[in-house]
Design an enzyme around this catalytic site. Sequence first.
Site, mmCIF file in Angstrom:
data_model
loop_
_atom_site.group_PDB
_atom_site.id
_atom_site.type_symbol
_atom_site.label_atom_id
_atom_site.label_comp_id
_atom_site.label_asym_id
_atom_site.label_seq_id
_atom_site.Cartn_x
_atom_site.Cartn_y
_atom_site.Cartn_z
ATOM 1 N N GLU B 51 -23.390 -47.537 11.341
ATOM 2 C CA GLU B 51 -24.259 -46.504 10.801
ATOM 3 C C GLU B 51 -25.090 -47.170 9.730
ATOM 4 O O GLU B 51 -24.568 -47.655 8.729
ATOM 5 C CB GLU B 51 -23.432 -45.343 10.222
ATOM 6 C CG GLU B 51 -24.311 -44.212 9.719
ATOM 7 C CD GLU B 51 -23.509 -43.097 9.021
ATOM 8 O OE1 GLU B 51 -22.277 -43.055 9.151
ATOM 9 O OE2 GLU B 51 -24.157 -42.291 8.328
ATOM 10 N N ASP B 62 -25.523 -37.524 -0.551
ATOM 11 C CA ASP B 62 -24.811 -38.747 -0.920
ATOM 12 C C ASP B 62 -24.337 -38.756 -2.365
ATOM 13 O O ASP B 62 -25.032 -38.299 -3.272
ATOM 14 C CB ASP B 62 -25.710 -39.962 -0.682
ATOM 15 C CG ASP B 62 -25.808 -40.289 0.798
ATOM 16 O OD1 ASP B 62 -24.753 -40.439 1.431
ATOM 17 O OD2 ASP B 62 -26.940 -40.364 1.324
#
Lengths: 399, 259
Positions: B51, B62
Amino acid sequence: MYQQPNETGHFGQFGGRFVPETLMPAVLELEEAYNEVKNDPDFLETFHYYLKDYVGRETPLYYAERLTKKLGGAKIYLKREDLNHTGAHKINNALGQALLTKHMGKKKVVAETGAGQHGVATATACALLGLECIVFMGAEDIKRQKLNVFRMELLGAKVEAVHHGSATLKDAVNEALRYWVSHVEDTHYIIGSVVGPHPFPQIVRDFQSMIGRETKQQFNEKTGRLPDALIACIGGGSNAMGMFYPFVDDASVKMYGVEAGGHGISTGKHAATLTGGRVGVLHGTMTYLLQDDDGQITEADSISAGLDYPGIGPEHAHLKDINRVEYVSATDQDALFGLKLLSETEGIIPALESAHAIGYLPELAQAMTEDQSIVVCLSGRGDKDVETVKAVLGGQSDE
Amino acid sequence: MSKQRLDARFKEILARGDKLFVPYIMAGDGGLDALNERIQFLETCGASAIELGLPFSDPVADGETIQEAGIRALKSGATVQGVFDTLKVSKERNMPIILMTYMNPVYRYGIEAFAKACVDAGVSGLIIPDLPMEEEQMITDILTQHDIALIRLVALTSPTTRQEELKKRTEGFLYAVTVTGTTGERQTFTDRVHQYLAHLKNGANTPVLAGFGVSSEEQVKMLSGHCDGVVVGSRIVKAFHEGDRAIIKAMIEASKQST
């Protein structure tokens, strides 16, 4: 008849719900809760009770005679949102959403703030209704607005400094969203402007739209007709949306949104999203954004912390695209000029945000005739900005 | 070929009786020059797919570790085009690449152009955390035409009906977010995680991978035991940044032993 957003939360091509899956259920729950209360007589009665007896609504619509004479041109009226409890229009939405929080059975609130006005308004509504409150604020804005930080703390809110990125409003929204993702099960996010994922732009607009409704009625009582033009400053755009929305179908009423031109559009250092931005996705919504060719969001720049945001409410983006509202800009200098002008002619020190609308006023008023009228949304008062303004303009008290 | 490369590789690994391990790295962290070597290293360690984060200025899903890696990548001059150009150099690799980014860089690049660039760079799939199924129709047809998998995320907060719908729609694998929060290392997971993963596994047409917060060998083993494997992000990003590659190897090893 103008009817936006559609059932999926879009205003034309703008808006929508661009949030992580973790938040989607909360966003859907909020939509459902809002649909329950928006026409519920009990909820609306409670909201209006607080607006009247606590906030001090309705706010006056004041004919600014000396300002009108000074500029020469259209008659100027001021919608005095600066006279609300806590000093700006922000309390209208904060209160509405705090009541909505209680309706959803949540006991905690997170909010972001730029100039601190929305933070103070949210902390106030939370104190009033017994909700826990945490406010994210950019470290740069904390420096610019120390007094508002202390006010929030006095009101029992926890203020968290955000040091990431430009450490201003955009970064505070990022952090508030991250906090919400992590505490979504017991926390409501009281967003401060007509931005964010659906249904926030609609909720905030509706909770601010008494500004326009009152204006319409008050102006009619005074003159028996509609104003010719409305003008309001725009960061995210909540005071403007609240003022404009009840007039969208009145085609004779021209509407002007004034964005923060910072050092001037040509310098690239500004916050004029609709003038200098391009369509993209940020903070849960599709709208115009200040961004580079690679889709990275760029830093906004404005003397006013409340307008220092690289996005804009999706409904404004739509109203621009359908040519219903004209979006213009006023620079930091124009705003300072506007602040002095209103202070000296009317004895009203406006917030730096609202001063942008005043700053654009000479151009607009002088292009109109004496039998025409403009209503300015005076969204907030300038007490919080006195230090910032003094740093730029200087003053006798400097030793 | 793009999507099929991912599906075939996962099938092959699972058929061997191994679990899947997908490490996340930030493109441009350490400079774009380091990218192909890092991919190579992860392949050597036995990663199942990679990824690859495309940096975005405002990554709301995030936590701090990946935010900071994104800032470092942007400071080093990483651009969307730069990442595609770097990947193109070794597009015939065995290792499937899945790009993870937010909607804005994709939209700015142009959705169609982005999909084509993915094909040219040998990218198999996309993960876009701020594109829930309510908005995905703006991108799904174009991705289907170009054979790029759109990997859906499912969350602990998703009600059963949404979980089922996401299970049905996802391509490549189902990304089961294991924390109510942002990416970043966690000491523990909620007790509900096992039941949640078991429910997602039941009747799934694709592998189910657990991700967000996974940061130790023990957690890799524990979570892999309840689904088809894991995605590890912040811990890997930190390991590359600190030059401590042994932990990466150890976690991938742990995943092999967790069947």
